[in-house]
Design a protein around this motif. Structure first.
Motif, PDB file in Angstrom:
ATOM      1  N   THR A  41       0.830  -1.202   0.000  1.00  0.00           N
ATOM      2  CA  THR A  41       0.000   0.000   0.000  1.00  0.00           C
ATOM      3  C   THR A  41       0.864   1.251   0.000  1.00  0.00           C
ATOM      4  O   THR A  41       0.424   2.312  -0.453  1.00  0.00           O
ATOM      5  CB  THR A  41      -0.928   0.021   1.229  1.00  0.00           C
ATOM      6  N   ALA A  42       2.092   1.144   0.514  1.00  0.00           N
ATOM      7  CA  ALA A  42       2.980   2.308   0.558  1.00  0.00           C
ATOM      8  C   ALA A  42       4.409   1.864   0.813  1.00  0.00           C
ATOM      9  O   ALA A  42       4.654   0.797   1.389  1.00  0.00           O
ATOM     10  CB  ALA A  42       2.539   3.280   1.643  1.00  0.00           C
ATOM     11  N   VAL A  43       5.341   2.714   0.380  1.00  0.00           N
ATOM     12  CA  VAL A  43       6.747   2.585   0.739  1.00  0.00           C
ATOM     13  C   VAL A  43       7.125   3.856   1.489  1.00  0.00           C
ATOM     14  O   VAL A  43       6.993   4.966   0.957  1.00  0.00           O
ATOM     15  CB  VAL A  43       7.647   2.425  -0.505  1.00  0.00           C
ATOM     16  N   HIS A  44       7.540   3.705   2.723  1.00  0.00           N
ATOM     17  CA  HIS A  44       8.018   4.827   3.530  1.00  0.00           C
ATOM     18  C   HIS A  44       9.544   4.770   3.526  1.00  0.00           C
ATOM     19  O   HIS A  44      10.129   3.688   3.615  1.00  0.00           O
ATOM     20  CB  HIS A  44       7.506   4.715   4.963  1.00  0.00           C
ATOM     21  N   PRO A  63       5.162  -0.588  -9.562  1.00  0.00           N
ATOM     22  CA  PRO A  63       4.387   0.465 -10.230  1.00  0.00           C
ATOM     23  C   PRO A  63       3.090   0.780  -9.476  1.00  0.00           C
ATOM     24  O   PRO A  63       2.386  -0.112  -9.012  1.00  0.00           O
ATOM     25  CB  PRO A  63       4.098  -0.123 -11.616  1.00  0.00           C
ATOM     26  N   GLY A  64       2.844   2.069  -9.313  1.00  0.00           N
ATOM     27  CA  GLY A  64       1.619   2.519  -8.660  1.00  0.00           C
ATOM     28  C   GLY A  64       1.696   2.609  -7.152  1.00  0.00           C
ATOM     29  O   GLY A  64       0.758   3.090  -6.515  1.00  0.00           O
ATOM     30  N   VAL A  65       2.795   2.146  -6.550  1.00  0.00           N
ATOM     31  CA  VAL A  65       2.923   2.204  -5.091  1.00  0.00           C
ATOM     32  C   VAL A  65       3.569   3.534  -4.722  1.00  0.00           C
ATOM     33  O   VAL A  65       4.679   3.842  -5.179  1.00  0.00           O
ATOM     34  CB  VAL A  65       3.764   1.031  -4.547  1.00  0.00           C
ATOM     35  N   ALA A 127      -2.626  -5.145   5.372  1.00  0.00           N
ATOM     36  CA  ALA A 127      -1.725  -4.110   4.856  1.00  0.00           C
ATOM     37  C   ALA A 127      -0.320  -4.669   4.706  1.00  0.00           C
ATOM     38  O   ALA A 127       0.162  -5.401   5.576  1.00  0.00           O
ATOM     39  CB  ALA A 127      -1.714  -2.910   5.792  1.00  0.00           C
ATOM     40  N   HIS A 128       0.319  -4.327   3.607  1.00  0.00           N
ATOM     41  CA  HIS A 128       1.728  -4.633   3.372  1.00  0.00           C
ATOM     42  C   HIS A 128       2.440  -3.299   3.172  1.00  0.00           C
ATOM     43  O   HIS A 128       2.120  -2.558   2.232  1.00  0.00           O
ATOM     44  CB  HIS A 128       1.893  -5.504   2.119  1.00  0.00           C
ATOM     45  N   GLU A 129       3.380  -2.984   4.051  1.00  0.00           N
ATOM     46  CA  GLU A 129       4.092  -1.714   3.981  1.00  0.00           C
ATOM     47  C   GLU A 129       5.591  -1.972   4.036  1.00  0.00           C
ATOM     48  O   GLU A 129       6.047  -2.842   4.775  1.00  0.00           O
ATOM     49  CB  GLU A 129       3.696  -0.811   5.144  1.00  0.00           C
TER      50      GLU A 129
END
Length: 200
Positions: A41-44, A63-65, A127-129
């Motif tokens: 869902t996101a890369v911090h 792509p798209g993340v 969620a996968h972060e």
């Protein structure tokens, strides 16, 4: 409501510590290839250059993340122990180590923020972060997942572009599924960031 937290330390840094070496860029690309099918869902990522570059190279395979720079994912000392918390035979060495770094008060605040942002079950769904960060924060979050004493982030070391995964579910304690996994890296790209005596 389960969260899978993927942690990695930036790729091998250039001598000035700002960007990546050629090996570090290859490490980041290989990790991106390994993670390309994870439904993130996101890369911090840390705002520090070497981590931001690592996140960008990983992101090319996702792509798209969205990529989010985050101070809580930065490079800081998360906790400074008191002498009384440490065994006498290790206290001087460990305290000398942490006191070479500045801004302990800010580091403690960011470490609390990192726990709030990155740990615990998800608000809804699964969620996968991914957090692209630095050695100290990986140690801090692994320590927290294992309910170890706060000082125990010291000595929990992570290789460049290795992978750690922690699972947080509402019905059970947090669990470390992978730690410092380098299966995606060829032998010549493993164990960077470690002194020779810690390589096995």
């Amino acid at each position: 409501m389960t969260r899978y937290l993927y942690l990695t330390r930036h790729g091998e840094a250039s001598p000035d510590g700002h960007g990546l070496t050629a090996a570090g860029r290859r490490q980041a690309a290989l990790l991106g290839e390994r993670l390309r099918d994870v439904p993130f869902t996101a890369v911090h990522h840390s705002p520090v250059g070497r981590a931001a570059e690592t996140a960008r190279l990983i992101g090319e395979h996702l792509p798209g993340v969205p990529l989010h720079a985050c101070e809580a994912a930065g490079d800081y000392v998360p906790y400074v122990p008191t002498r009384e918390e440490l065994s006498p035979e290790h206290a001087d060495r460990l305290l000398d180590f942490v006191h070479q770094f500045p801004d302990h008060e800010q580091g403690a605040a960011l470490a609390r923020q990192a726990l709030d942002l990155f740990t615990g079950p998800a608000a809804e769904g699964t969620a996968h972060e991914l957090v692209v960060t630095h050695n100290f924060l990986v140690g801090w979050l692994v320590r927290a997942a294992l309910d170890a004493p706060e000082w125990r982030w010291l000595g929990v070391n992570h290789c460049n572009a290795a992978l750690t995964v922690i699972r947080y579910a509402p019905d059970r304690p947090s669990s470390v599924l992978l730690f410092n996994d380098m299966a995606h890296l060829p032998a010549e790209l493993r164990w960077t960031g470690f002194p020779p005596e810690l390589r096995v």
